[in-house]
Motif scaffolding. Sequence first.
Motif, PDB file in Angstrom:
ATOM      1  N   ALA A 249       0.820  -1.215   0.000  1.00 31.21           N
ATOM      2  CA  ALA A 249       0.000   0.000   0.000  1.00 31.21           C
ATOM      3  C   ALA A 249       0.850   1.261   0.000  1.00 31.21           C
ATOM      4  CB  ALA A 249      -0.928  -0.011   1.210  1.00 31.21           C
ATOM      5  N   GLU A 250       2.000   1.208   0.683  1.00 38.10           N
ATOM      6  CA  GLU A 250       2.870   2.385   0.746  1.00 38.10           C
ATOM      7  C   GLU A 250       3.396   2.770  -0.641  1.00 38.10           C
ATOM      8  OE1 GLU A 250       5.246  -0.801   0.018  1.00 38.10           O
ATOM      9  OE2 GLU A 250       3.809  -0.717   1.673  1.00 38.10           O
ATOM     10  N   HIS A 251       3.649   1.755  -1.470  1.00 45.50           N
ATOM     11  CA  HIS A 251       4.093   2.040  -2.838  1.00 45.50           C
ATOM     12  C   HIS A 251       2.937   2.525  -3.705  1.00 45.50           C
ATOM     13  CE1 HIS A 251       8.072   0.444  -2.068  1.00 45.50           C
ATOM     14  NE2 HIS A 251       8.409   0.615  -3.333  1.00 45.50           N
ATOM     15  N   LEU A 252       1.735   2.046  -3.439  1.00 46.05           N
ATOM     16  CA  LEU A 252       0.585   2.535  -4.192  1.00 46.05           C
ATOM     17  C   LEU A 252       0.399   4.035  -3.971  1.00 46.05           C
ATOM     18  CD1 LEU A 252      -2.071  -0.297  -3.656  1.00 46.05           C
ATOM     19  CD2 LEU A 252      -0.450  -0.006  -5.531  1.00 46.05           C
ATOM     20  N   ILE A 253       0.625   4.483  -2.745  1.00 46.38           N
ATOM     21  CA  ILE A 253       0.546   5.916  -2.462  1.00 46.38           C
ATOM     22  C   ILE A 253       1.625   6.665  -3.233  1.00 46.38           C
ATOM     23  CG2 ILE A 253       0.810   7.665  -0.647  1.00 46.38           C
ATOM     24  CD1 ILE A 253      -0.430   5.631   1.311  1.00 46.38           C
ATOM     25  N   SER A 254       2.827   6.117  -3.247  1.00 42.91           N
ATOM     26  CA  SER A 254       3.919   6.745  -3.996  1.00 42.91           C
ATOM     27  C   SER A 254       3.610   6.793  -5.494  1.00 42.91           C
ATOM     28  CB  SER A 254       5.230   5.971  -3.756  1.00 42.91           C
ATOM     29  OG  SER A 254       6.281   6.514  -4.525  1.00 42.91           O
ATOM     30  N   HIS A 255       3.071   5.692  -6.032  1.00 48.38           N
ATOM     31  CA  HIS A 255       2.712   5.671  -7.457  1.00 48.38           C
ATOM     32  C   HIS A 255       1.642   6.712  -7.764  1.00 48.38           C
ATOM     33  CE1 HIS A 255       5.251   2.303  -8.012  1.00 48.38           C
ATOM     34  NE2 HIS A 255       4.437   1.377  -7.547  1.00 48.38           N
ATOM     35  N   ALA A 256       0.716   6.900  -6.839  1.00 48.53           N
ATOM     36  CA  ALA A 256      -0.333   7.897  -7.041  1.00 48.53           C
ATOM     37  C   ALA A 256       0.255   9.309  -7.040  1.00 48.53           C
ATOM     38  CB  ALA A 256      -1.405   7.755  -5.965  1.00 48.53           C
ATOM     39  N   LEU A 257       1.207   9.567  -6.152  1.00 52.72           N
ATOM     40  CA  LEU A 257       1.888  10.863  -6.152  1.00 52.72           C
ATOM     41  C   LEU A 257       2.607  11.097  -7.472  1.00 52.72           C
ATOM     42  CD1 LEU A 257       3.397  10.829  -2.533  1.00 52.72           C
ATOM     43  CD2 LEU A 257       1.483  12.229  -3.334  1.00 52.72           C
ATOM     44  N   ASP A 258       3.229  10.037  -7.993  1.00 49.53           N
ATOM     45  CA  ASP A 258       3.905  10.140  -9.298  1.00 49.53           C
ATOM     46  C   ASP A 258       2.901  10.401 -10.409  1.00 49.53           C
ATOM     47  OD1 ASP A 258       6.395   9.656  -8.179  1.00 49.53           O
ATOM     48  OD2 ASP A 258       6.297   7.495  -8.514  1.00 49.53           O
ATOM     49  N   TYR A 259       1.808   9.667 -10.379  1.00 52.64           N
ATOM     50  CA  TYR A 259       0.789   9.795 -11.426  1.00 52.64           C
ATOM     51  C   TYR A 259       0.230  11.217 -11.477  1.00 52.64           C
ATOM     52  CZ  TYR A 259      -3.454   8.943 -14.126  1.00 52.64           C
ATOM     53  OH  TYR A 259      -4.442   9.004 -15.082  1.00 52.64           O
ATOM     54  N   LEU A 260       0.001  11.788 -10.312  1.00 48.79           N
ATOM     55  CA  LEU A 260      -0.534  13.148 -10.236  1.00 48.79           C
ATOM     56  C   LEU A 260       0.565  14.203 -10.311  1.00 48.79           C
ATOM     57  CD1 LEU A 260      -3.180  12.593  -7.402  1.00 48.79           C
ATOM     58  CD2 LEU A 260      -3.606  12.779  -9.868  1.00 48.79           C
ATOM     59  N   GLN A 261       1.806  13.726 -10.342  1.00 47.49           N
ATOM     60  CA  GLN A 261       2.981  14.600 -10.423  1.00 47.49           C
ATOM     61  C   GLN A 261       2.978  15.634  -9.293  1.00 47.49           C
ATOM     62  OE1 GLN A 261       2.346  15.621 -14.691  1.00 47.49           O
ATOM     63  NE2 GLN A 261       4.289  14.593 -15.069  1.00 47.49           N
ATOM     64  N   LEU A 262       2.867  15.108  -8.085  1.00 46.87           N
ATOM     65  CA  LEU A 262       2.802  15.944  -6.897  1.00 46.87           C
ATOM     66  C   LEU A 262       4.118  15.914  -6.134  1.00 46.87           C
ATOM     67  CD1 LEU A 262      -0.719  14.910  -5.531  1.00 46.87           C
ATOM     68  CD2 LEU A 262      -0.148  16.971  -6.835  1.00 46.87           C
ATOM     69  N   GLY A 263       4.544  17.062  -5.650  1.00 46.06           N
ATOM     70  CA  GLY A 263       5.673  17.139  -4.745  1.00 46.06           C
ATOM     71  C   GLY A 263       7.028  17.001  -5.403  1.00 46.06           C
ATOM     72  N   THR A 264       8.035  16.979  -4.548  1.00 44.96           N
ATOM     73  CA  THR A 264       9.433  16.948  -4.996  1.00 44.96           C
ATOM     74  C   THR A 264      10.183  15.757  -4.421  1.00 44.96           C
ATOM     75  OG1 THR A 264      10.048  18.359  -3.124  1.00 44.96           O
ATOM     76  CG2 THR A 264       9.502  19.467  -5.211  1.00 44.96           C
ATOM     77  N   GLY A 265       9.463  14.749  -3.958  1.00 44.73           N
ATOM     78  CA  GLY A 265      10.089  13.638  -3.263  1.00 44.73           C
ATOM     79  C   GLY A 265      10.796  12.646  -4.162  1.00 44.73           C
ATOM     80  N   LEU A 266      11.865  12.072  -3.641  1.00 48.49           N
ATOM     81  CA  LEU A 266      12.501  10.922  -4.280  1.00 48.49           C
ATOM     82  C   LEU A 266      11.653   9.690  -3.984  1.00 48.49           C
ATOM     83  CD1 LEU A 266      16.192  11.619  -3.174  1.00 48.49           C
ATOM     84  CD2 LEU A 266      15.154  12.167  -5.392  1.00 48.49           C
ATOM     85  N   HIS A 267      11.845   8.641  -4.767  1.00 48.84           N
ATOM     86  CA  HIS A 267      11.038   7.435  -4.571  1.00 48.84           C
ATOM     87  C   HIS A 267      11.134   6.919  -3.136  1.00 48.84           C
ATOM     88  CE1 HIS A 267       9.217   3.529  -5.262  1.00 48.84           C
ATOM     89  NE2 HIS A 267      10.284   2.966  -4.716  1.00 48.84           N
ATOM     90  N   GLY A 268      12.343   6.812  -2.608  1.00 48.82           N
ATOM     91  CA  GLY A 268      12.519   6.284  -1.260  1.00 48.82           C
ATOM     92  C   GLY A 268      11.880   7.151  -0.197  1.00 48.82           C
ATOM     93  N   GLU A 269      11.846   8.459  -0.439  1.00 53.50           N
ATOM     94  CA  GLU A 269      11.183   9.362   0.497  1.00 53.50           C
ATOM     95  C   GLU A 269       9.669   9.186   0.441  1.00 53.50           C
ATOM     96  OE1 GLU A 269      14.496  12.960   0.245  1.00 53.50           O
ATOM     97  OE2 GLU A 269      12.771  12.966  -1.111  1.00 53.50           O
ATOM     98  N   GLN A 270       9.138   9.041  -0.760  1.00 53.32           N
ATOM     99  CA  GLN A 270       7.691   8.871  -0.919  1.00 53.32           C
ATOM    100  C   GLN A 270       7.202   7.580  -0.298  1.00 53.32           C
ATOM    101  OE1 GLN A 270       7.125  11.414  -5.099  1.00 53.32           O
ATOM    102  NE2 GLN A 270       6.744   9.220  -5.078  1.00 53.32           N
ATOM    103  N   VAL A 271       7.966   6.494  -0.453  1.00 47.79           N
ATOM    104  CA  VAL A 271       7.505   5.234   0.146  1.00 47.79           C
ATOM    105  C   VAL A 271       7.705   5.245   1.657  1.00 47.79           C
ATOM    106  CG1 VAL A 271       7.795   3.892  -1.962  1.00 47.79           C
ATOM    107  CG2 VAL A 271       9.684   4.018  -0.327  1.00 47.79           C
TER     108      VAL A 271
END
Length: 357
Positions: A249-271
Amino acid sequence: MQNLLGKLNTRQLEFPAQLIVQKGAISTSEFLSSQISSRRVLLAIDDGVRELAKANLPHLHNSNSIIYSVTAADFDNVRQIDMLCAQKHIETVVAFGGGKVLDVCKRVATIRKFELIVVPTALSSDCISSPVAVIFDEQGKKLSLPAAIPNFIVVDTELCTKAPERLTQAGVGDLLSNYSALLDMDYAKGRANFDGFSYLLAKSAANEILNMEHKPLTDLTTITQLAEGLILSGLAMGFSGDSRPCSGAEHLISHALDYLQLGTGLHGEQVALGTKYCHFLREQLDLPTLDPRVLNTIERLKIKSTPAALGISKEEFFKALLIAPQMRRDRITFLESLEQIPVEILEKAYVNAFEAL
């Protein structure tokens, strides 16, 4: 018993042919020079590590080698390297750099047959050995695509201690998120295939870095254990045949942030952000939660893991959360019934994860 044994079989698995993780792995090991001598080689780098490549791989800066600078992890760079490999009859590709370079070369290796050697200069994710490449499409959206597992992995731990601290922190965040993904594997038991070996590998990988929060991220022991953990994590996905052991689920949230192109986080930070939120949401739902040491490690190593730190508003976070289950429709996680969870519970988890002192 005989009938049962007759149905059992073994699996044929792909592993790198050689793995070297040690201080001075590039300069003191004869492996690289012996492996690529008298071969047609393409050295893939990005401009940020050009001087490092010259200093550490001087034997590849000659007329027998092609140097290609990867400008982005996109299809254009995949096509350019593929074309060069075809035109110049390249036998070996050396990917020297961060995740961008490694992912592009791993993706090309699924298209064209060549020997792939990866030499990471930073430990920001488990892409070092994973069968997945993150490639951006023409619209700037991240795609997770099948990728070849490298033939050879060479990690110079001394070189990796010099990487920007934020990249190393992101690698820790990516590795610790395995614990959240494994909770989802447990949650999905009986409805999705449970691969005990990949589960064990993913857990062992994350265990490498747990309790290391009191050591600096430039410490050779820390870097070595992080490298080994990230490599094991990538192999767990290869063993499983999908990313489930390291992506819940934590990666699904990160993928959603990527999809919506939100924020400035690196992948490891988002997960890491997703891991924290999922922990507190599971707590609200009376589901199994993380070992407290996981969150302690994220906090004590100062990994950017709040919406505010990654330039995401609370409204944007919940916009991403609501579409998160759609990011991998075949991935069963505890977010599968998200629409049935009362808003006040979602809000309470947010407060506990990101706003509580």
